[in-house]
Enzyme design. Structure first.
Site, mmCIF file in Angstrom:
data_model
loop_
_atom_site.group_PDB
_atom_site.id
_atom_site.type_symbol
_atom_site.label_atom_id
_atom_site.label_comp_id
_atom_site.label_asym_id
_atom_site.label_seq_id
_atom_site.Cartn_x
_atom_site.Cartn_y
_atom_site.Cartn_z
ATOM 1 C CE LYS A 177 81.814 66.170 51.308
ATOM 2 N NZ LYS A 177 82.263 65.133 50.358
ATOM 3 N NE ARG A 188 81.919 55.922 47.615
ATOM 4 C CZ ARG A 188 82.106 57.068 48.256
ATOM 5 N NH1 ARG A 188 82.411 57.077 49.527
ATOM 6 N NH2 ARG A 188 81.992 58.223 47.627
ATOM 7 C CG ASP A 207 76.017 62.475 50.423
ATOM 8 O OD1 ASP A 207 76.341 61.297 50.646
ATOM 9 O OD2 ASP A 207 76.522 63.153 49.519
HETATM 10 N N1 EPU Z 1 74.605 54.303 42.514
HETATM 11 C C1 EPU Z 1 73.551 53.550 42.126
HETATM 12 N N2 EPU Z 1 72.826 53.929 41.044
HETATM 13 C C2 EPU Z 1 73.138 55.029 40.329
HETATM 14 C C3 EPU Z 1 74.210 55.835 40.733
HETATM 15 C C4 EPU Z 1 74.947 55.441 41.844
HETATM 16 O O1 EPU Z 1 73.247 52.554 42.752
HETATM 17 O O2 EPU Z 1 72.467 55.319 39.327
HETATM 18 C C5 EPU Z 1 75.390 53.887 43.683
HETATM 19 C C6 EPU Z 1 76.820 53.577 43.346
HETATM 20 O O3 EPU Z 1 77.015 52.242 42.963
HETATM 21 C C7 EPU Z 1 77.515 53.916 44.639
HETATM 22 C C8 EPU Z 1 76.672 55.066 45.171
HETATM 23 O O4 EPU Z 1 75.432 54.993 44.560
HETATM 24 O O5 EPU Z 1 77.454 52.860 45.550
HETATM 25 C C9 EPU Z 1 77.287 56.451 44.921
HETATM 26 O O6 EPU Z 1 77.698 56.501 43.602
HETATM 27 P P1 EPU Z 1 78.482 57.695 42.927
HETATM 28 O O7 EPU Z 1 79.468 57.118 41.983
HETATM 29 O O8 EPU Z 1 77.504 58.704 42.403
HETATM 30 O O9 EPU Z 1 79.278 58.349 44.146
HETATM 31 P P2 EPU Z 1 80.557 59.199 44.075
HETATM 32 O O10 EPU Z 1 80.604 59.948 42.799
HETATM 33 O O11 EPU Z 1 81.724 58.391 44.462
HETATM 34 C C10 EPU Z 1 79.530 61.403 45.111
HETATM 35 C C11 EPU Z 1 79.741 62.213 46.364
HETATM 36 C C12 EPU Z 1 79.289 61.419 47.576
HETATM 37 C C13 EPU Z 1 77.813 61.061 47.405
HETATM 38 C C14 EPU Z 1 77.589 60.331 46.062
HETATM 39 C C15 EPU Z 1 76.131 60.083 45.748
HETATM 40 C C16 EPU Z 1 81.597 63.609 45.761
HETATM 41 C C17 EPU Z 1 83.035 63.977 45.969
HETATM 42 N N3 EPU Z 1 81.134 62.568 46.475
HETATM 43 O O12 EPU Z 1 80.328 60.232 45.283
HETATM 44 O O13 EPU Z 1 79.433 62.282 48.693
HETATM 45 O O14 EPU Z 1 77.376 60.235 48.452
HETATM 46 O O15 EPU Z 1 78.153 61.106 44.981
HETATM 47 O O16 EPU Z 1 75.442 61.281 45.677
HETATM 48 O O17 EPU Z 1 80.911 64.266 45.000
HETATM 49 C C18 EPU Z 1 79.648 62.853 50.959
HETATM 50 O O18 EPU Z 1 79.621 64.047 50.575
HETATM 51 O O19 EPU Z 1 79.604 62.535 52.176
HETATM 52 C C19 EPU Z 1 79.713 61.798 49.952
HETATM 53 C C20 EPU Z 1 79.993 60.537 50.251
#
Ligand code: EPU
Length: 428
Positions: free
Chosen positions: A22, A122, A313
């Site tokens: 995904k 987020r 996840d």
């Molecule tokens: N975070 C940290 N430290 C870091 C990196 C991130 O604490 O070094 C925290 C962030 O603050 C946030 C969370 O971790 O609260 C996730 O951060 P990130 O910005 O990486 O998330 P995202 O890019 O919005 C993607 C996936 C999510 C997955 C996260 C983390 C996509 C479309 N979504 O989200 O997927 O949980 O990365 O791996 O790629 C899911 O598939 O169910 C899903 C929520």
């Protein structure tokens, strides 16, 4: 809305092939906006979030064609607008992934604060930090207005966190920027690597794929390409959890074991044995699960983190498996502050869990779970509740499964093929 009715207590048996990833498919759909030529993606999962992102791309003016065999063909020859559809933005967090490619292609994009799973704060700061460093202005009010009238210019960027989608946005903005961009503290999950491979096939110049330092030499234009989305490792982990928690024997085909090393190490802390057989992973039936104490006899800790650490996840899946393992474990979910709240539903089903604070829980097992009526709060807690229902005594009802359908293709049919008693019915 529909619900799942599950009669638990049946070990799963058989063979399953994971869907396409995904979180690789979503940025790949958005990346097609970077060229006026045709991009053909295969192995795209037929799930709600992919339809939402494809819908956003089509709404900007691209031709998007789906075929039944998981192929999506996108031709963004002319874009009719650079303002994203507000309703679609609100229905998926990943809508923010259109910002980078639209900005790079057109020098302007307007989008709306993204929706998606309610699993915690987020933040979008890292995305905007990257765009601003590349020369754009960002006005973040009720809408996000991003402009780069003089184009984007390569920079040496240090991301304030290794955010997956912010890294992907920065990459998609940098591939058409003037000069060289270095992205430090980049996320390097398999899906980020997959996006980089697609962009490389489109003519982008990216070095360091798979590491947390990416060097991107901007090019004047990108061309069409064909790309196959890799297997979804979170699905693979979910099937490992289902097999282990029900005591079943399941072979997961084409599971990309090269990406599973940390995942298998974490499951092994609960005594889950997995055999890697070429590209497949086999979970033997009838395993006795047991929390494995640390060398000094300490309580084992299950924790997550940015890649290559254990993926957040899969944390909810691991918690359900922990309820079936003898002994005590500490769960430390470091990424999202709401992700653990679904353990209330597991407690209602008979699990012994103490939620210490939003990031930590103590799980004592094994528990005999009993069927219950529970509501899926997000994709991953939803699949965890499915696993709990599969190993519970009696009948469970899982509501709000639109959340699960956002991320897992035809989950009920695939579980039935493994012997589970699962029905999908309309919620009254
Ligand atoms: N975070 C940290 N430290 C870091 C990196 C991130 O604490 O070094 C925290 C962030 O603050 C946030 C969370 O971790 O609260 C996730 O951060 P990130 O910005 O990486 O998330 P995202 O890019 O919005 C993607 C996936 C999510 C997955 C996260 C983390 C996509 C479309 N979504 O989200 O997927 O949980 O990365 O791996 O790629 C899911 O598939 O169910 C899903 C929520």
């Amino acid at each position: 809305m529909e619900k799942l009715i599950i009669d638990g207590g049946i070990p799963l048996h058989g063979t399953v092939t994971p869907s396409g990833n995904k979180n690789e498919a979503l940025p790949a759909l958005a990346a097609a906006l970077l060229t006026d030529e045709e991009v053909v993606l295969s192995n795209v999962p037929l799930i709600g979030d992919a339809r939402t992102i494809a819908g956003l791309v089509a709404d900007l003016g691209a031709d998007v064609t789906w075929s039944d065999d998981h192929r999506v063909t996108i031709r963004a020859q002319h874009l009719r607008t650079t303002v994203l559809n507000p309703a679609l933005c609100r229905s998926a967090r990943a809508s923010i992934l259109l910002a980078g490619p639209t900005l790079a292609r057109c020098g302007t994009v307007d989008l709306y604060p993204p929706g998606g799973c309610k699993i915690g704060r987020r933040r979008v700061d890292t995305h905007f930090l990257a765009f601003e460093a590349l020369g754009a202005t960002v006005d973040a009010g009720e809408t996000f207005v991003i402009r780069a009238p003089h184009g984007l210019h390569g920079q040496d960027l240090f991301l304030d966190e290794a955010s997956v989608t912010a890294t992907e946005n920065a990459i998609m903005a940098a591939v058409l920027a003037k000069g060289t961009t270095v992205i430090r503290n980049a996320a390097c999950e398999p899906h980020v690597q997959g996006l980089c491979r697609l962009l490389t096939a489109m003519g982008a110049q990216i070095d360091g794929i798979g590491s947390n330092i990416l060097t991107i030499q901007g090019v004047d234009r990108l061309h069409g390409a064909e790309h196959r989305i890799g297997p979804d490792i979170v699905e693979v982990g979910s099937f490992i959890g289902m097999a282990a928690a029900t005591g079943g024997g399941v072979t997961i085909r084409q599971a990309a074991p090269e990406h599973l090393r940390m995942i298998l190490l974490e499951f092994a802390k609960l005594g889950v044995q997995a055999e890697v057989r070429g590209d497949d992973v086999f979970i033997p039936s009838g395993q006795t699960l047991k929390a494995v104490p640390e060398v000094n006899g300490g309580v084992p800790k299950l924790d997550d983190g940015p890649w290559p650490q254990f993926p957040t996840d899969l944390m909810s899946v691991l918690i359900v498996v922990a309820t079936q393992a003898a002994g005590t474990v500490l769960v430390f979910e470091k990424m999202f502050e709401n992700r653990l709240f679904f353990v209330d539903s597991l407690i209602q089903m008979g699990a012994q869990i103490v939620l210490c604070d939003p990031h930590r829980a103590v799980v004592v097992g094994p528990s005999v779970l009993r069927g219950g009526v529970v509501v899926s709060p997000d994709i991953r807690a939803g699949i965890a509740l499915v696993i709990a229902a599969l190993c519970a005594k009696g009948r469970s009802e899982i509501r709000n499964i639109g959340q699960i359908d956002r991320g897992y293709e035809r989950i009920d049919g695939r579980l039935r093929a493994l012997g589970a008693r699962v029905e999908r019915i309309a919620e009254e």
